[in-house]
Design a protein around this motif. Structure first.
Motif, PDB file in Angstrom:
ATOM      1  N   VAL A 277       0.830  -1.206   0.000  1.00 19.16           N
ATOM      2  CA  VAL A 277       0.000   0.000   0.000  1.00 19.16           C
ATOM      3  C   VAL A 277       0.878   1.275   0.000  1.00 19.16           C
ATOM      4  CG1 VAL A 277      -1.927   1.190   1.174  1.00 19.16           C
ATOM      5  CG2 VAL A 277      -1.861  -1.288   1.127  1.00 19.16           C
ATOM      6  N   ALA A 278       2.172   1.122   0.308  1.00 16.92           N
ATOM      7  CA  ALA A 278       3.087   2.262   0.232  1.00 16.92           C
ATOM      8  C   ALA A 278       3.243   2.745  -1.210  1.00 16.92           C
ATOM      9  CB  ALA A 278       4.449   1.883   0.807  1.00 16.92           C
ATOM     10  N   ALA A 279       2.828   1.923  -2.170  1.00 15.34           N
ATOM     11  CA  ALA A 279       2.888   2.341  -3.579  1.00 15.34           C
ATOM     12  C   ALA A 279       1.665   3.172  -3.962  1.00 15.34           C
ATOM     13  CB  ALA A 279       2.970   1.105  -4.482  1.00 15.34           C
ATOM     14  N   ASN A 280       0.700   3.270  -3.049  1.00 17.67           N
ATOM     15  CA  ASN A 280      -0.540   4.011  -3.341  1.00 17.67           C
ATOM     16  C   ASN A 280      -0.259   5.502  -3.485  1.00 17.67           C
ATOM     17  OD1 ASN A 280      -3.005   5.613  -2.269  1.00 17.67           O
ATOM     18  ND2 ASN A 280      -3.848   3.611  -2.806  1.00 17.67           N
ATOM     19  N   GLU A 292       5.881  17.808   4.910  1.00 21.11           N
ATOM     20  CA  GLU A 292       6.446  19.104   4.556  1.00 21.11           C
ATOM     21  C   GLU A 292       5.901  20.195   5.477  1.00 21.11           C
ATOM     22  OE1 GLU A 292       6.489  19.645   0.287  1.00 21.11           O
ATOM     23  OE2 GLU A 292       6.781  21.796   0.634  1.00 21.11           O
ATOM     24  N   ALA A 293       4.607  20.117   5.749  1.00 24.52           N
ATOM     25  CA  ALA A 293       3.971  21.117   6.602  1.00 24.52           C
ATOM     26  C   ALA A 293       4.489  21.062   8.034  1.00 24.52           C
ATOM     27  CB  ALA A 293       2.463  20.928   6.575  1.00 24.52           C
ATOM     28  N   ASN A 294       4.893  19.871   8.467  1.00 23.03           N
ATOM     29  CA  ASN A 294       5.294  19.708   9.870  1.00 23.03           C
ATOM     30  C   ASN A 294       6.786  19.489  10.067  1.00 23.03           C
ATOM     31  OD1 ASN A 294       2.666  19.611  11.484  1.00 23.03           O
ATOM     32  ND2 ASN A 294       2.266  18.251   9.757  1.00 23.03           N
ATOM     33  N   ASN A 295       7.522  19.614   8.963  1.00 29.01           N
ATOM     34  CA  ASN A 295       8.960  19.454   9.082  1.00 29.01           C
ATOM     35  C   ASN A 295       9.418  18.053   9.481  1.00 29.01           C
ATOM     36  OD1 ASN A 295      11.078  20.931   8.362  1.00 29.01           O
ATOM     37  ND2 ASN A 295      11.129  22.249  10.187  1.00 29.01           N
ATOM     38  N   TRP A 296       8.719  17.051   8.973  1.00 28.00           N
ATOM     39  CA  TRP A 296       9.205  15.694   9.192  1.00 28.00           C
ATOM     40  C   TRP A 296       9.949  15.275   7.938  1.00 28.00           C
ATOM     41  CZ3 TRP A 296       3.919  12.754   9.495  1.00 28.00           C
ATOM     42  CH2 TRP A 296       3.114  13.288  10.511  1.00 28.00           C
ATOM     43  N   GLN A 297      10.674  14.153   8.099  1.00 27.05           N
ATOM     44  CA  GLN A 297      11.268  13.552   6.904  1.00 27.05           C
ATOM     45  C   GLN A 297      10.481  12.287   6.569  1.00 27.05           C
ATOM     46  OE1 GLN A 297      15.111  13.912   8.944  1.00 27.05           O
ATOM     47  NE2 GLN A 297      15.940  13.708   6.858  1.00 27.05           N
ATOM     48  N   VAL A 298      10.164  12.141   5.301  1.00 27.56           N
ATOM     49  CA  VAL A 298       9.440  10.945   4.880  1.00 27.56           C
ATOM     50  C   VAL A 298      10.317  10.132   3.933  1.00 27.56           C
ATOM     51  CG1 VAL A 298       7.545  10.145   3.423  1.00 27.56           C
ATOM     52  CG2 VAL A 298       7.112  11.795   5.195  1.00 27.56           C
ATOM     53  N   TYR A 299      10.350   8.823   4.158  1.00 28.78           N
ATOM     54  CA  TYR A 299      11.141   7.932   3.303  1.00 28.78           C
ATOM     55  C   TYR A 299      10.205   6.974   2.591  1.00 28.78           C
ATOM     56  CZ  TYR A 299      14.958   9.767   6.078  1.00 28.78           C
ATOM     57  OH  TYR A 299      15.848  10.602   6.686  1.00 28.78           O
ATOM     58  N   LEU A 300      10.257   7.015   1.282  1.00 34.65           N
ATOM     59  CA  LEU A 300       9.405   6.137   0.483  1.00 34.65           C
ATOM     60  C   LEU A 300      10.297   5.281  -0.402  1.00 34.65           C
ATOM     61  CD1 LEU A 300       7.000   8.964  -0.747  1.00 34.65           C
ATOM     62  CD2 LEU A 300       6.444   7.270   0.982  1.00 34.65           C
ATOM     63  N   PRO A 301      10.119   3.965  -0.344  1.00 27.36           N
ATOM     64  CA  PRO A 301      10.920   3.154  -1.263  1.00 27.36           C
ATOM     65  C   PRO A 301      10.376   3.328  -2.688  1.00 27.36           C
ATOM     66  CG  PRO A 301       9.584   1.756   0.192  1.00 27.36           C
ATOM     67  CD  PRO A 301       9.205   3.177   0.478  1.00 27.36           C
ATOM     68  N   PRO A 302      11.196   3.068  -3.709  1.00 27.02           N
ATOM     69  CA  PRO A 302      10.634   3.078  -5.059  1.00 27.02           C
ATOM     70  C   PRO A 302       9.483   2.074  -5.107  1.00 27.02           C
ATOM     71  CG  PRO A 302      12.860   2.128  -5.038  1.00 27.02           C
ATOM     72  CD  PRO A 302      12.603   2.686  -3.686  1.00 27.02           C
ATOM     73  N   LYS A 303       8.513   2.319  -5.993  1.00 26.36           N
ATOM     74  CA  LYS A 303       7.297   1.492  -5.983  1.00 26.36           C
ATOM     75  C   LYS A 303       7.586  -0.013  -6.067  1.00 26.36           C
ATOM     76  CE  LYS A 303       3.841   4.914  -7.103  1.00 26.36           C
ATOM     77  NZ  LYS A 303       2.641   5.282  -7.851  1.00 26.36           N
ATOM     78  N   GLY A 304       8.604  -0.369  -6.823  1.00 28.29           N
ATOM     79  CA  GLY A 304       8.948  -1.789  -6.986  1.00 28.29           C
ATOM     80  C   GLY A 304       9.445  -2.440  -5.707  1.00 28.29           C
TER      81      GLY A 304
END
Lengths: 340, 175
Positions: A277-280, A292-304
């Motif tokens: 579901v992280a590919a959603n 971005e609004a809260n100054n966090w860092q988000v890490y998303l793997p490539p969809k594959g």
């Protein structure tokens, strides 16, 4: 040519056979996947007997391909560790990977390590993002799991919350099957949702008011199905795009709200998303905006790398090996192996 | 929650909320013994997992979730408790592959969702539970409990007797 530490990763917990060769923690020398999705899609999900048979057919040819691509000619010398998913997952599927890994380990005299599939999902982000260091919050969302975990250190995890009933991806699959849209439901509903109005149907955002980090997608699934049935009964034509958009809004809204709560409760402002579901796209966009609004860092793997793969298993296995963990030939699959 | 006996081994219970469905599950769970099977019938969104959560709680298992993904979920309870979901399966051979009867031989309590897909003829130590939705109300469920075998019938009587002690008689005016 290969002079570091080479791990062979094997993943067969569900419907994808994955084999990967990893050098050290980050370098993917080769990674191949044989997806069974088209074979299972007519059933609306994974069929265990079929899955087990297809893993058996796929695993050795894949192994050969991966060795060729990674220029491995003498596995007993070139490979330092064999990491295999030992659970959670389907018994028949896990068995194929574990038995293969044990046979190779014994035949080639290479150390063996059984990896928990969920710990594997954490490592999808490690392989994909070299700058991601602990502590961070890992959000694993797939067809079988919806969990928020605080990764204090590798090997030191705290489950912050999970689903009470259905996994997020399961709700997608079931609604998709009910609407006869196909399997897997996530990518299909995600695509249709892009063309719909998310505010047209008022679907409940599960548990959004509770003070705990927890999910429930069973009620949302039921509410969505009831809405369709009611419309059918009175002869109303529902716009599927609008319904998908409204459903997706409720799922992502629920996930986002509890991820925010997890950041607030722990004070850890790094969030790593993984699982199918992280590919959603809806979830990726909403989470990125919030971060971005809260100054966090988000890490998303490539969809594959969101869905099941063997790189993440090799990476988790390598890391556990460095921490002094190992398995022996008594390793056996554990379909409901709890890790946190 | 209201109830009425339809015959010696069959009762129908009306649960007015998911909480009541879960509560009924708990009552059922308290009466189960090793080797007992619960077969659930009823479509998507009927609340089979909700009733099963109640059963699990009675057996000391807190984290009962939908096993749709892994098909079979094994729990260590007061009695070992196996929760299967045949939703994804189609053919008899696929269900046979799971070897569910083996769990009964091992003395587990076995709960099977989407039991219409299991081609088996159990004659004892079994509850067949059919859940239906009423037309008008989203949260109300009509739950039909059928006991197979003498021992299971005694257990059904026990469930109904507990409901009766609580004064929750069937009230026809509410339906």
């Amino acid at each position: 040519m290969i002079d570091k530490f080479v791990t062979l990763g094997i993943e067969t917990s569900c419907d994808d056979t994955g084999i990967a060769i990893l050098n050290g923690q980050y370098d993917i020398l080769s990674s191949k996947l044989s997806s069974q999705i088209s074979s299972h899609s007519q059933y609306g999900g994974v069929v265990p007997e079929l899955a087990s048979r297809m893993h058996q057919e796929a695993i050795l040819p894949l192994l050969k391909d991966v060795f060729t691509e990674a220029s491995i000619t003498k596995p007993s010398k070139d490979i330092n560790l064999i990491a295999v998913t030992a659970g959670p997952g389907l018994m028949g599927s896990l068995l194929v990977g574990v038995m293969t890994a044990k046979a190779l380990s014994q035949g080639w005299g290479i150390p063996l390590i059984g990896v928990n599939h969920l710990e594997g999902h954490l490592f999808a982000n490690i392989v994909a993002n070299r700058d991601l260091v602990t502590p961070f919050i890992s959000v694993i969302v797939s067809g079988g799991h919806t969990e928020i975990v605080l990764v204090k250190n590798f090997g030191n995890y705290e489950l912050l919350g999970s689903t009470r009933d259905d996994a997020a991806g399961e709700a997608y699959d079931k609604v998709s099957k009910f609407l006869q849209l196909g399997y897997p439901g996530g990518p299909i509903i995600d695509k249709l949702a892009q063309a719909g109005n998310p505010d047209l149907f008022d679907l409940p955002m599960p548990l959004s008011k509770t003070p705990d980090i927890e999910f429930s997608f069973s009620g949302l699934k039921t509410a969505t199905i009831t809405l369709i049935q009611k419309a059918e009964k009175v002869g109303d034509k529902i716009n599927i795009n609008d319904l998908c958009a409204s459903f997706q809004k409720a799922v992502t809204g629920s996930l986002i709200c509890k991820i925010s709560l997890a950041v607030k409760k722990t004070g850890v402002k790094k969030v790593a998303l993984s699982g199918g579901v992280a590919a959603n796209s809806g979830l990726r966009i909403e989470l990125s905006k919030l971060a971005e609004a809260n100054n966090w860092q988000v890490y998303l793997p490539p969809k594959g790398m969101c869905t099941d793969n063997a790189e993440m298993i090799a990476a988790a296995g390598y890391n556990a090996h460095k921490r002094g963990i190992s398995s022996d030939l008594s390793l056996s699959p554990s379909p409901s192996w709890p890790i946190w | 929650m209201n109830f009425k006996m339809l015959s010696d081994n069959k009762a129908v219970i009306t649960a007015y909320s998911p909480e009541e469905s879960k509560d009924l599950g708990y009552l059922i769970g308290e009466n189960l013994y090793p080797g007992f099977t619960i077969l659930f019938f009823g479509g998507l969104g009927m609340g089979k997992t909700v009733v099963t959560q109640g059963i699990g709680n009675a057996l000391g298992v807190k984290n009962v979730k939908s096993p749709t993904f892994i098909i079979v979920s094994e729990h260590e309870g007061v009695v070992p408790f196996v929760h299967a979901d045949l939703y994804r399966l189609e053919k008899d051979s696929e269900v046979d592959f799971l070897d569910l009867e083996n769990y009964l031989d091992q003395g587990c309590v076995l709960v099977v969702e989407w039991a219409e897909k299991w081609n088996i003829n159990l004659t004892k130590d079994t509850f067949k539970i059919t859940i239906e939705k009423t037309e008008e109300y989203e949260n109300i469920r009509t739950i039909t409990l059928e006991a197979l075998g003498n021992k299971a019938t005694k257990k059904l009587e026990q469930v109904i007797s507990t409901l009766n002690d609580r004064g929750q008689q069937y009230d026809s005016t509410r339906n």
